[in-house]
Design a protein around this motif. Structure first.
Motif, PDB file in Angstrom:
ATOM      1  N   LEU A 199      -5.071  -4.316  -8.514  1.00 41.08           N
ATOM      2  CA  LEU A 199      -5.793  -3.646  -7.428  1.00 41.08           C
ATOM      3  C   LEU A 199      -6.742  -4.623  -6.734  1.00 41.08           C
ATOM      4  N   VAL A 200      -6.642  -4.663  -5.416  1.00 43.43           N
ATOM      5  CA  VAL A 200      -7.516  -5.521  -4.624  1.00 43.43           C
ATOM      6  C   VAL A 200      -8.506  -4.659  -3.862  1.00 43.43           C
ATOM      7  N   GLY A 201      -9.753  -5.088  -3.844  1.00 47.42           N
ATOM      8  CA  GLY A 201     -10.752  -4.364  -3.072  1.00 47.42           C
ATOM      9  C   GLY A 201     -12.074  -4.350  -3.786  1.00 47.42           C
ATOM     10  N   GLN A 202     -12.945  -3.580  -3.179  1.00 42.14           N
ATOM     11  CA  GLN A 202     -14.303  -3.480  -3.679  1.00 42.14           C
ATOM     12  C   GLN A 202     -14.350  -3.135  -5.160  1.00 42.14           C
ATOM     13  N   THR A 203     -13.469  -2.257  -5.603  1.00 41.18           N
ATOM     14  CA  THR A 203     -13.517  -1.854  -7.005  1.00 41.18           C
ATOM     15  C   THR A 203     -12.381  -2.476  -7.805  1.00 41.18           C
ATOM     16  N   GLY A 204     -11.680  -3.403  -7.203  1.00 46.49           N
ATOM     17  CA  GLY A 204     -10.646  -4.130  -7.922  1.00 46.49           C
ATOM     18  C   GLY A 204     -10.985  -5.608  -7.877  1.00 46.49           C
ATOM     19  N   GLY A 238      -1.841  -4.733  -4.849  1.00 42.98           N
ATOM     20  CA  GLY A 238      -1.719  -3.451  -4.175  1.00 42.98           C
ATOM     21  C   GLY A 238      -3.060  -2.868  -3.805  1.00 42.98           C
ATOM     22  N   SER A 239      -3.009  -1.855  -2.945  1.00 41.21           N
ATOM     23  CA  SER A 239      -4.210  -1.125  -2.558  1.00 41.21           C
ATOM     24  C   SER A 239      -4.488  -0.061  -3.610  1.00 41.21           C
ATOM     25  N   ARG A 240      -5.573   0.595  -3.425  1.00 41.45           N
ATOM     26  CA  ARG A 240      -5.943   1.666  -4.335  1.00 41.45           C
ATOM     27  C   ARG A 240      -4.909   2.791  -4.320  1.00 41.45           C
ATOM     28  N   ALA A 241      -4.385   3.102  -3.132  1.00 42.26           N
ATOM     29  CA  ALA A 241      -3.371   4.157  -3.063  1.00 42.26           C
ATOM     30  C   ALA A 241      -2.177   3.757  -3.923  1.00 42.26           C
ATOM     31  N   ILE A 263       1.643  -6.186   8.065  1.00 34.97           N
ATOM     32  CA  ILE A 263       2.832  -5.506   8.578  1.00 34.97           C
ATOM     33  C   ILE A 263       2.556  -4.016   8.470  1.00 34.97           C
ATOM     34  N   ASN A 264       2.553  -3.322   9.609  1.00 35.42           N
ATOM     35  CA  ASN A 264       2.194  -1.914   9.601  1.00 35.42           C
ATOM     36  C   ASN A 264       2.835  -1.232  10.813  1.00 35.42           C
ATOM     37  N   THR A 265       3.310  -0.015  10.594  1.00 35.37           N
ATOM     38  CA  THR A 265       3.944   0.722  11.696  1.00 35.37           C
ATOM     39  C   THR A 265       2.940   1.187  12.746  1.00 35.37           C
ATOM     40  N   GLY A 319       5.500  -2.742  12.922  1.00 37.29           N
ATOM     41  CA  GLY A 319       6.868  -2.367  12.625  1.00 37.29           C
ATOM     42  C   GLY A 319       7.007  -1.846  11.215  1.00 37.29           C
ATOM     43  N   ASP A 320       8.202  -1.324  10.936  1.00 38.87           N
ATOM     44  CA  ASP A 320       8.505  -0.769   9.621  1.00 38.87           C
ATOM     45  C   ASP A 320       8.837  -1.919   8.673  1.00 38.87           C
ATOM     46  N   TRP A 321       8.155  -1.963   7.546  1.00 36.15           N
ATOM     47  CA  TRP A 321       8.398  -3.078   6.622  1.00 36.15           C
ATOM     48  C   TRP A 321       9.855  -3.113   6.175  1.00 36.15           C
ATOM     49  N   ARG A 322      10.502  -1.931   6.155  1.00 34.60           N
ATOM     50  CA  ARG A 322      11.898  -1.877   5.690  1.00 34.60           C
ATOM     51  C   ARG A 322      12.793  -2.764   6.544  1.00 34.60           C
ATOM     52  N   PRO A 371     -12.137  -0.084   4.681  1.00 35.27           N
ATOM     53  CA  PRO A 371     -13.185  -1.071   4.412  1.00 35.27           C
ATOM     54  C   PRO A 371     -13.259  -1.462   2.933  1.00 35.27           C
ATOM     55  N   GLN A 372     -13.028  -0.473   2.046  1.00 33.32           N
ATOM     56  CA  GLN A 372     -13.125  -0.782   0.613  1.00 33.32           C
ATOM     57  C   GLN A 372     -12.025  -1.739   0.178  1.00 33.32           C
ATOM     58  N   HIS A 373     -10.916  -1.710   0.884  1.00 34.01           N
ATOM     59  CA  HIS A 373      -9.858  -2.679   0.589  1.00 34.01           C
ATOM     60  C   HIS A 373     -10.223  -4.039   1.191  1.00 34.01           C
ATOM     61  N   MET A 374     -10.692  -3.995   2.424  1.00 31.46           N
ATOM     62  CA  MET A 374     -10.973  -5.242   3.135  1.00 31.46           C
ATOM     63  C   MET A 374     -12.070  -6.049   2.463  1.00 31.46           C
ATOM     64  N   GLY A 416       0.816  -1.209   0.000  1.00 25.81           N
ATOM     65  CA  GLY A 416       0.000   0.000   0.000  1.00 25.81           C
ATOM     66  C   GLY A 416       0.846   1.253   0.000  1.00 25.81           C
ATOM     67  N   ARG A 417       0.205   2.353   0.354  1.00 20.67           N
ATOM     68  CA  ARG A 417       0.890   3.637   0.362  1.00 20.67           C
ATOM     69  C   ARG A 417       2.148   3.597   1.231  1.00 20.67           C
ATOM     70  N   GLY A 418       2.086   2.776   2.278  1.00 27.66           N
ATOM     71  CA  GLY A 418       3.219   2.673   3.189  1.00 27.66           C
ATOM     72  C   GLY A 418       4.486   2.140   2.542  1.00 27.66           C
ATOM     73  N   VAL A 429       1.208  -5.256   3.298  1.00 25.88           N
ATOM     74  CA  VAL A 429       2.367  -4.498   3.760  1.00 25.88           C
ATOM     75  C   VAL A 429       2.120  -3.009   3.533  1.00 25.88           C
ATOM     76  N   GLY A 430       2.086  -2.242   4.610  1.00 26.63           N
ATOM     77  CA  GLY A 430       1.868  -0.796   4.471  1.00 26.63           C
ATOM     78  C   GLY A 430       0.498  -0.467   3.926  1.00 26.63           C
ATOM     79  N   ILE A 431      -0.483  -1.277   4.303  1.00 30.26           N
ATOM     80  CA  ILE A 431      -1.878  -1.058   3.899  1.00 30.26           C
ATOM     81  C   ILE A 431      -2.679  -0.807   5.173  1.00 30.26           C
ATOM     82  N   SER A 432      -3.468   0.274   5.168  1.00 29.04           N
ATOM     83  CA  SER A 432      -4.151   0.640   6.417  1.00 29.04           C
ATOM     84  C   SER A 432      -5.340  -0.261   6.711  1.00 29.04           C
ATOM     85  N   GLY A 433      -5.948  -0.802   5.653  1.00 31.05           N
ATOM     86  CA  GLY A 433      -7.103  -1.665   5.890  1.00 31.05           C
ATOM     87  C   GLY A 433      -8.425  -0.929   5.806  1.00 31.05           C
TER      88      GLY A 433
HETATM   89  C1  LIG Z   1     -15.994   4.005  -3.379  1.00 36.29           C
HETATM   90  C2  LIG Z   1     -14.598   3.672  -2.983  1.00 36.29           C
HETATM   91  C3  LIG Z   1     -14.028   2.527  -3.500  1.00 36.29           C
HETATM   92  C4  LIG Z   1     -12.729   2.171  -3.138  1.00 36.29           C
HETATM   93  N1  LIG Z   1     -12.218   1.007  -3.617  1.00 36.29           N
HETATM   94  C5  LIG Z   1     -11.026   0.594  -3.168  1.00 36.29           C
HETATM   95  C6  LIG Z   1     -10.479  -0.666  -3.564  1.00 36.29           C
HETATM   96  O1  LIG Z   1     -11.081  -1.419  -4.340  1.00 36.29           O
HETATM   97  N2  LIG Z   1      -9.280  -1.039  -3.073  1.00 36.29           N
HETATM   98  C7  LIG Z   1      -8.572  -0.256  -2.205  1.00 36.29           C
HETATM   99  O2  LIG Z   1      -7.479  -0.675  -1.788  1.00 36.29           O
HETATM  100  N3  LIG Z   1      -9.042   0.941  -1.838  1.00 36.29           N
HETATM  101  C8  LIG Z   1     -10.243   1.388  -2.295  1.00 36.29           C
HETATM  102  N4  LIG Z   1     -10.692   2.617  -1.912  1.00 36.29           N
HETATM  103  C9  LIG Z   1      -9.787   3.510  -1.192  1.00 36.29           C
HETATM  104  C10 LIG Z   1      -9.694   3.222   0.287  1.00 36.29           C
HETATM  105  O3  LIG Z   1     -10.713   3.926   0.936  1.00 36.29           O
HETATM  106  C11 LIG Z   1      -8.336   3.687   0.860  1.00 36.29           C
HETATM  107  O4  LIG Z   1      -8.172   5.046   0.576  1.00 36.29           O
HETATM  108  C12 LIG Z   1      -7.155   2.915   0.325  1.00 36.29           C
HETATM  109  O5  LIG Z   1      -7.373   1.530   0.417  1.00 36.29           O
HETATM  110  C13 LIG Z   1      -5.923   3.277   1.129  1.00 36.29           C
HETATM  111  O6  LIG Z   1      -4.783   2.613   0.648  1.00 36.29           O
HETATM  112  P1  LIG Z   1      -3.553   2.282   1.611  1.00 36.29           P
HETATM  113  O7  LIG Z   1      -4.007   1.418   2.712  1.00 36.29           O
HETATM  114  O8  LIG Z   1      -2.468   1.768   0.755  1.00 36.29           O
HETATM  115  O9  LIG Z   1      -3.098   3.715   2.099  1.00 36.29           O
HETATM  116  P2  LIG Z   1      -3.225   4.393   3.519  1.00 36.29           P
HETATM  117  O10 LIG Z   1      -4.603   4.354   4.026  1.00 36.29           O
HETATM  118  O11 LIG Z   1      -2.575   5.713   3.394  1.00 36.29           O
HETATM  119  O12 LIG Z   1      -2.372   3.450   4.471  1.00 36.29           O
HETATM  120  C14 LIG Z   1      -0.986   3.355   4.448  1.00 36.29           C
HETATM  121  C15 LIG Z   1      -0.587   2.514   5.637  1.00 36.29           C
HETATM  122  O13 LIG Z   1       0.810   2.258   5.582  1.00 36.29           O
HETATM  123  C16 LIG Z   1       1.326   2.289   6.905  1.00 36.29           C
HETATM  124  N5  LIG Z   1       2.763   2.566   6.788  1.00 36.29           N
HETATM  125  C17 LIG Z   1       3.366   3.719   6.444  1.00 36.29           C
HETATM  126  N6  LIG Z   1       4.695   3.563   6.405  1.00 36.29           N
HETATM  127  C18 LIG Z   1       4.946   2.276   6.734  1.00 36.29           C
HETATM  128  C19 LIG Z   1       6.143   1.519   6.867  1.00 36.29           C
HETATM  129  N7  LIG Z   1       7.339   2.045   6.616  1.00 36.29           N
HETATM  130  N8  LIG Z   1       6.039   0.216   7.227  1.00 36.29           N
HETATM  131  C20 LIG Z   1       4.821  -0.341   7.471  1.00 36.29           C
HETATM  132  N9  LIG Z   1       3.669   0.341   7.354  1.00 36.29           N
HETATM  133  C21 LIG Z   1       3.725   1.636   6.983  1.00 36.29           C
HETATM  134  C22 LIG Z   1       0.538   3.373   7.582  1.00 36.29           C
HETATM  135  O14 LIG Z   1       0.538   3.179   8.993  1.00 36.29           O
HETATM  136  C23 LIG Z   1      -0.846   3.174   6.986  1.00 36.29           C
HETATM  137  O15 LIG Z   1      -1.632   2.311   7.783  1.00 36.29           O
HETATM  138  C24 LIG Z   1     -11.975   2.997  -2.269  1.00 36.29           C
HETATM  139  C25 LIG Z   1     -12.549   4.152  -1.778  1.00 36.29           C
HETATM  140  C26 LIG Z   1     -13.846   4.498  -2.107  1.00 36.29           C
HETATM  141  C27 LIG Z   1     -14.434   5.729  -1.519  1.00 36.29           C
END
Ligand SMILES: Cc1cc2nc3c(=O)[nH]c(=O)nc-3n(C[C@H](O)[C@H](O)[C@H](O)COP(=O)(O)OP(=O)(O)OC[C@H]3O[C@@H](n4cnc5c(N)ncnc54)[C@H](O)[C@@H]3O)c2cc1C
Lengths: 332, 271
Positions: free
Chosen positions: A257-262, A242-245, A294-296, A312-315, A279-282, A217-219, A273-277
């Motif tokens: 892309l994994v999730g509701q729209t993937g 990967g997540s949407r981010a 794995i998440n900090t 912890g840090d995935w790195r 609901p749309q991802h879950m 994910g974004r992390g 890894v580095g995915i916040s979780g």
């Molecule tokens: C209608 C709708 C549909 C959507 N469909 C989807 C979908 O299908 N799939 C999807 O994934 N999202 C979807 N989303 C988006 C979703 O709401 C989230 O915005 C998205 O999943 C966030 O991605 P993320 O977890 O990668 O990023 P973030 O939420 O920014 O999470 C990043 C995480 O990384 C952690 N992190 C940061 N640095 C590190 C490090 N060094 N080591 C370990 N951890 C670290 C942080 O603590 C954080 O928890 C949708 C949203 C909407 C509104």
């Protein structure tokens, strides 16, 4: 009078998709609850008759084959036309479709034409004892809520979410009839044409089939960091997602892309890894056998759904994890 | 080319689960202190329309929203991104409509918009970010009697009177062609991540008069607004509970946790 439930099955260019068997399982559940009801699989495609016995083994009482080269996986409009004619002529009590490209378009359009309502993306059904008692269960608000809905109108039309219904085990002894549809597919309107299809070199195992998915994910912080995930996936014989981010940033492709729209996936292990979780991802990984995160951030929502978690840090975590996996593998 | 994008205003879909609450009476989400935002796929649809206009300067991109007065902000957001004319459909009679009723209202508005400037293309997000039914686009295609393309991610110019779309699919994409006028539902891919609205654009939009149409302004069968016209009934809604059973992997350092994780996963026969 026997009540009919139509189960939509499209086997265009491919094998019979798993979703067809899931739709059948849902139809079977409803039919068995109503009693006196018959599940008719409407099988679309080109030369699809070979799949008919499979559908019967998995719960269809009758298979209606609709054969035409036009009936590809991109051809919702003629399929809509067939279902409309069928529904008007034979007045089935329900039509069930998968919640995918075809089902997503056909379902509301069919409902509109038949002056009924449509419920999409069902994860469950409470069939009651007759068509007017059905309650459709579906997630809303990115999986933060679960709604129960009833359709007001002459016919129940719904799509079922991928992986929400388990296909019935095949029973080769089940009997059923196979009937070829007499509907003239060529005469049906088909305004939308496919003018080109582009396929990229696909790398690795398709997500839907992967036993192990390593997802970032974004992390992850940057596209180049995904090599660490790929290395691990290769080692474990899995796929990278990967997540949407991550997808929006271009770190993974839209296909990953994994999730509701993937993709909605069901691996043995989903390593996030580095995915916040969110609901749309879950909602894309509800069917994963085990989720490892794995998440900090120890407060990250992903830990609410994960079976195993590392704060912890995935790195730092990932290289040690990968090395340990290598060793375990090497040692058998 | 006149493209109208339908945009819905919703409560922030990223409302954290612990703040997510439902009103048992209305069966709707309680807003609390959450912001109202443009539904994510509708914003992507605006982006897709604007990308087309970036290439074809003669195109007009209008935005249409059905909602309460606050939905004007969502139209301003679309205009801040670059959309031109905007139209708000607001009437207490619209408040409790289901998707079927709302589609009738939107279709009536699209016909009215078309009286001044004929509409060639209607875009809708693939689904609303709150109820996620995904029926509005297909319903509009039926209500208007136009062809539709589902889950497109881009508009591609085509010969006179026709239009093309790319549609992502497994391992690649398809290019589809349809006659105009038509309806398309829009999904996301790497190419259509929405641009940020410009603050200046939003300010400018706020200064212009936003047409607000009520039921009486539309040629619309009143019976369609009656509760009996509904096609869906929400009988119950509850928040989803997720129990936490997460087993946290212990370790003195992150490195050690990584090693322990591998061992634990081996014990559980996960790897
Ligand atoms: C209608 C709708 C549909 C959507 N469909 C989807 C979908 O299908 N799939 C999807 O994934 N999202 C979807 N989303 C988006 C979703 O709401 C989230 O915005 C998205 O999943 C966030 O991605 P993320 O977890 O990668 O990023 P973030 O939420 O920014 O999470 C990043 C995480 O990384 C952690 N992190 C940061 N640095 C590190 C490090 N060094 N080591 C370990 N951890 C670290 C942080 O603590 C954080 O928890 C949708 C949203 C909407 C509104």
């Amino acid at each position: 009078m026997v009540t009919d439930i139509l189960a939509f099955c499209a086997a265009a260019e491919h094998e019979l998709p798993r979703s067809a068997l899931e739709v059948l399982a849902c139809a079977r559940q409803v039919a068995d609850a109503w009693g006196e009801a018959r599940v008719r699989a409407v099988l679309f495609g080109n030369n699809v008759a070979s799949h008919a016995q499979t559908l019967i083994a998995h719960g269809a009482d009758q298979v209606l084959t609709v054969n035409h080269p036009r009936l590809t996986s991109q051809a919702a409009e003629p399929m809509l036309g067939v279902l409309e004619q069928l529904a008007r002529a034979e007045r089935p009590a329900a039509v069930l479709l998968p919640n995918d490209l075809l089902g997503g378009e056909i379902t509301p359009r069919l409902a509109w034409r038949l002056d009924s309502g449509a419920v999409t993306d069902c994860i469950g059904v409470e069939p009651g004892r007759s068509p007017d008692e059905v309650r459709w269960v579906r997630p809303t608000h990115g999986g933060k809520a679960v709604a129960r809905m009833t359709i007001i109108g002459p016919i129940q039309i719904a799509t079922v979410r991928s992986r929400a219904f388990e296909p019935r085990p095949a029973d080769p002894a089940r009997a059923g009839e196979v009937v070829a549809s007499a509907i003239d597919v060529k005469a049906l309107p088909n305004n939308v044409t496919v003018v080109d299809e582009v396929t990229h070199e696909s790398e690795g195992i398709p997500l839907e089939q992967a036993q192990i998915i390593v997802s970032g994910g974004r992390g992850m912080g940057d596209a180049k960091e995904f090599v660490h995930l790929r290395k691990l996936a290769d080692l474990l014989g899995g796929a990278v997602a990967g997540s949407r981010a991550a997808a929006d940033a271009g770190w993974v492709s839209h296909d990953q892309l994994v999730g509701q729209t993937g993709k909605i996936v069901a691996p043995k292990v989903y390593l996030a890894v580095g995915i916040s979780g969110a609901p749309q991802h879950m909602s894309g990984i509800i069917s994963a056998k085990s989720i490892v995160a794995i998440n900090t951030d120890e407060e990250a929502p992903i830990f609410k759904a994960a079976h195993l978690g590392v704060v912890g840090d995935w790195r730092e975590v990932l290289p040690a994890f990968t090395a340990a996996c290598e060793q375990l593998r090497g040692g058998g | 080319m006149h493209i109208v994008v339908c945009v819905k205003q919703i409560i922030n879909p990223d409302t954290p689960a612990h703040l997510f609450q439902l009103d048992p009476q209305t069966k709707k989400q309680i807003r609390g202190s959450q912001p109202l935002v443009i539904s994510i796929f509708d914003e992507i649809a605006v982006e897709v329309a604007l990308q087309f206009r970036d290439k074809d300067k003669s195109a007009t991109v209008s935005a249409l929203s059905l909602g309460e007065t606050e939905a004007g902000e969502t139209l301003h957001h679309a205009q801040g991104m670059g959309a031109g004319p905007a139209f708000l459909l607001s009437d207490p009679a619209f408040a409790d409509l289901d998707a079927f009723g709302r589609a009738h209202v939107l279709a009536a508005a699209l016909r009215k918009i078309g009286e001044t400037t004929p509409v060639d293309l209607v875009l809708c997000g693939q689904q609303a970010g709150d109820v996620e039914l995904g029926v509005t686009g297909p319903y509009l295609a039926e209500a208007l009697g136009w062809p539709m393309v589902a889950l497109a991610s881009n508009i591609v110019p085509a010969s006179e009177g026709r239009i093309r779309f790319t549609r992502p699919r497994e391992g690649g994409y398809a290019v589809l062609e349809a006659p105009l006028p038509c309806v398309a539902t829009i999904t996301n891919d790497q190419s259509n991540v929405p641009r940020y609205p410009s603050i200046l654009g939003i300010r400018k939009a706020m200064k212009t008069q936003l047409p607000v149409w009520a039921a009486a302004d539309l040629s619309l069968d009143r019976n369609l607004l009656a509760p009996e016209a509904a096609r869906l009934n929400l009988t119950a809604i509850e928040t989803a509970r997720r129990e936490s059973h997460c087993e946290f992997i212990p370790g003195q350092s992150a490195k050690e946790k990584g090693e322990h994780l591998a061992q634990r996963m081996r014990e559980l026969k996960l790897i």
